[in-house]
Design a protein around this motif. Structure first.
Motif, mmCIF file in Angstrom:
data_model
loop_
_atom_site.group_PDB
_atom_site.id
_atom_site.type_symbol
_atom_site.label_atom_id
_atom_site.label_comp_id
_atom_site.label_asym_id
_atom_site.label_seq_id
_atom_site.Cartn_x
_atom_site.Cartn_y
_atom_site.Cartn_z
ATOM 1 N N GLY A 1 -13.141 -7.249 -3.117
ATOM 2 C CA GLY A 1 -13.310 -7.740 -4.478
ATOM 3 C C GLY A 1 -14.726 -7.748 -5.000
ATOM 4 N N ASN A 2 -15.680 -7.286 -4.219
ATOM 5 C CA ASN A 2 -17.071 -7.209 -4.675
ATOM 6 C C ASN A 2 -17.259 -5.891 -5.438
ATOM 7 N N ILE A 3 -16.828 -5.900 -6.680
ATOM 8 C CA ILE A 3 -16.824 -4.682 -7.485
ATOM 9 C C ILE A 3 -18.245 -4.239 -7.823
ATOM 10 N N ILE B 1 -17.284 14.360 -3.559
ATOM 11 C CA ILE B 1 -17.867 13.971 -4.857
ATOM 12 C C ILE B 1 -16.749 13.703 -5.868
ATOM 13 N N ARG B 2 -15.745 14.556 -5.914
ATOM 14 C CA ARG B 2 -14.614 14.325 -6.841
ATOM 15 C C ARG B 2 -13.921 13.004 -6.506
ATOM 16 N N TYR B 3 -13.768 12.717 -5.232
ATOM 17 C CA TYR B 3 -13.174 11.458 -4.802
ATOM 18 C C TYR B 3 -14.031 10.276 -5.259
ATOM 19 N N ILE B 4 -15.326 10.366 -5.045
ATOM 20 C CA ILE B 4 -16.236 9.292 -5.458
ATOM 21 C C ILE B 4 -16.133 9.068 -6.970
ATOM 22 N N GLU B 5 -16.093 10.146 -7.735
ATOM 23 C CA GLU B 5 -15.969 10.009 -9.190
ATOM 24 C C GLU B 5 -14.655 9.340 -9.568
ATOM 25 N N ALA B 6 -13.580 9.677 -8.865
ATOM 26 C CA ALA B 6 -12.290 9.030 -9.117
ATOM 27 C C ALA B 6 -12.360 7.543 -8.764
ATOM 28 N N CYS B 7 -13.065 7.218 -7.694
ATOM 29 C CA CYS B 7 -13.245 5.813 -7.312
ATOM 30 C C CYS B 7 -14.022 5.063 -8.383
ATOM 31 N N GLU B 8 -15.091 5.667 -8.858
ATOM 32 C CA GLU B 8 -15.890 5.022 -9.904
ATOM 33 C C GLU B 8 -15.048 4.744 -11.145
ATOM 34 N N ALA C 1 -11.870 4.252 -11.221
ATOM 35 C CA ALA C 1 -10.808 3.288 -10.916
ATOM 36 C C ALA C 1 -11.314 1.850 -10.772
ATOM 37 N N LEU C 2 -12.626 1.686 -10.650
ATOM 38 C CA LEU C 2 -13.157 0.332 -10.494
ATOM 39 C C LEU C 2 -12.983 -0.461 -11.777
ATOM 40 N N PRO C 3 -12.526 -1.694 -11.682
ATOM 41 C CA PRO C 3 -12.358 -2.515 -12.886
ATOM 42 C C PRO C 3 -13.708 -2.869 -13.504
ATOM 43 N N ASP C 4 -13.667 -3.219 -14.759
ATOM 44 C CA ASP C 4 -14.876 -3.591 -15.480
ATOM 45 C C ASP C 4 -15.164 -5.075 -15.241
ATOM 46 N N ALA C 5 -15.590 -5.383 -14.040
ATOM 47 C CA ALA C 5 -15.894 -6.762 -13.638
ATOM 48 C C ALA C 5 -16.864 -6.682 -12.476
ATOM 49 N N ASP D 1 -16.688 -9.078 -9.915
ATOM 50 C CA ASP D 1 -15.894 -9.548 -8.788
ATOM 51 C C ASP D 1 -14.449 -9.700 -9.229
ATOM 52 N N ILE D 2 -13.549 -9.493 -8.290
ATOM 53 C CA ILE D 2 -12.134 -9.791 -8.524
ATOM 54 C C ILE D 2 -11.620 -10.520 -7.286
ATOM 55 N N PRO D 3 -10.551 -11.288 -7.427
ATOM 56 C CA PRO D 3 -10.010 -11.991 -6.255
ATOM 57 C C PRO D 3 -9.569 -11.003 -5.168
ATOM 58 N N TYR D 4 -9.707 -11.437 -3.923
ATOM 59 C CA TYR D 4 -9.345 -10.625 -2.767
ATOM 60 C C TYR D 4 -7.913 -10.100 -2.881
ATOM 61 N N VAL D 5 -6.996 -10.952 -3.257
ATOM 62 C CA VAL D 5 -5.581 -10.563 -3.358
ATOM 63 C C VAL D 5 -5.414 -9.453 -4.397
ATOM 64 N N GLU D 6 -6.117 -9.571 -5.498
ATOM 65 C CA GLU D 6 -6.058 -8.542 -6.540
ATOM 66 C C GLU D 6 -6.675 -7.230 -6.042
ATOM 67 N N ALA D 7 -7.783 -7.328 -5.323
ATOM 68 C CA ALA D 7 -8.439 -6.135 -4.787
ATOM 69 C C ALA D 7 -7.526 -5.404 -3.805
ATOM 70 N N LYS D 8 -6.862 -6.157 -2.941
ATOM 71 C CA LYS D 8 -5.959 -5.542 -1.958
ATOM 72 C C LYS D 8 -4.749 -4.881 -2.617
ATOM 73 N N ALA D 9 -4.303 -5.444 -3.740
ATOM 74 C CA ALA D 9 -3.113 -4.926 -4.417
ATOM 75 C C ALA D 9 -3.438 -3.785 -5.379
ATOM 76 N N MET D 10 -4.697 -3.585 -5.689
ATOM 77 C CA MET D 10 -5.108 -2.593 -6.681
ATOM 78 C C MET D 10 -4.833 -1.162 -6.200
ATOM 79 N N ALA D 11 -4.231 -0.366 -7.069
ATOM 80 C CA ALA D 11 -4.068 1.061 -6.767
ATOM 81 C C ALA D 11 -5.462 1.688 -6.770
#
Length: 123
Positions: free
Chosen positions: A55-57, A87-94, A96-100, A102-112
């Motif tokens: 959750g440490n976004i 690099i394409r994977y890293i860009e996809a990860c970037e 997919a990161l929420p605009d926050a 921090d998020i709760p651990y449970v939310e981070a684990k459930a995030m696609a």
């Protein structure tokens, strides 16, 4: 080319989603040559993914961004790894990161989240 055992183990642990272990494995060989930005980029990618899982976004965004910056200079292939795919994977990860920060651990684990299976081309 013969690769360090820690690098091969890093690939295996990355594919298993064991990002903390990835860090430990690569740090050993990176400490021998801190100017190696390829290893530093892979290290920071793993650390960023670890931060995201908990959750440490803000930390994830920072580390993943640095990984992209370091790895970009090593494409298309380096140490048998398709760096352009990474690099394409890293860009996809970037993306997919929420605009926050921090998020709760449970939310981070459930995030696609994007996934990548690393492979070393030995040909």
């Amino acid at each position: 080319m013969r690769y360090p055992e820690q690098y091969l183990q890093f690939i295996e642990k990355f594919n298993e989603g064991e990002y903390y272990e990835c860090h430990d494995l690569l740090e050993e060989i990176w400490m021998e040559n801190k100017s190696d930005k390829f290893l530093q980029g892979l290290l920071q990618m793993a650390v960023g993914l670890y931060h995201r899982e908990y959750g440490n976004i803000k930390g994830a965004r920072w580390m993943i961004g640095n990984a992209r910056k370091y790895l970009t200079r090593y494409g298309p292939i380096h140490w048998g790894l398709d760096v352009e795919e990474v690099i394409r994977y890293i860009e996809a990860c970037e993306s997919a990161l929420p605009d926050a920060d921090d998020i709760p651990y449970v939310e981070a684990k459930a995030m696609a989240f994007p996934s990548l299976r690393l492979r070393i081309d030995t040909s």
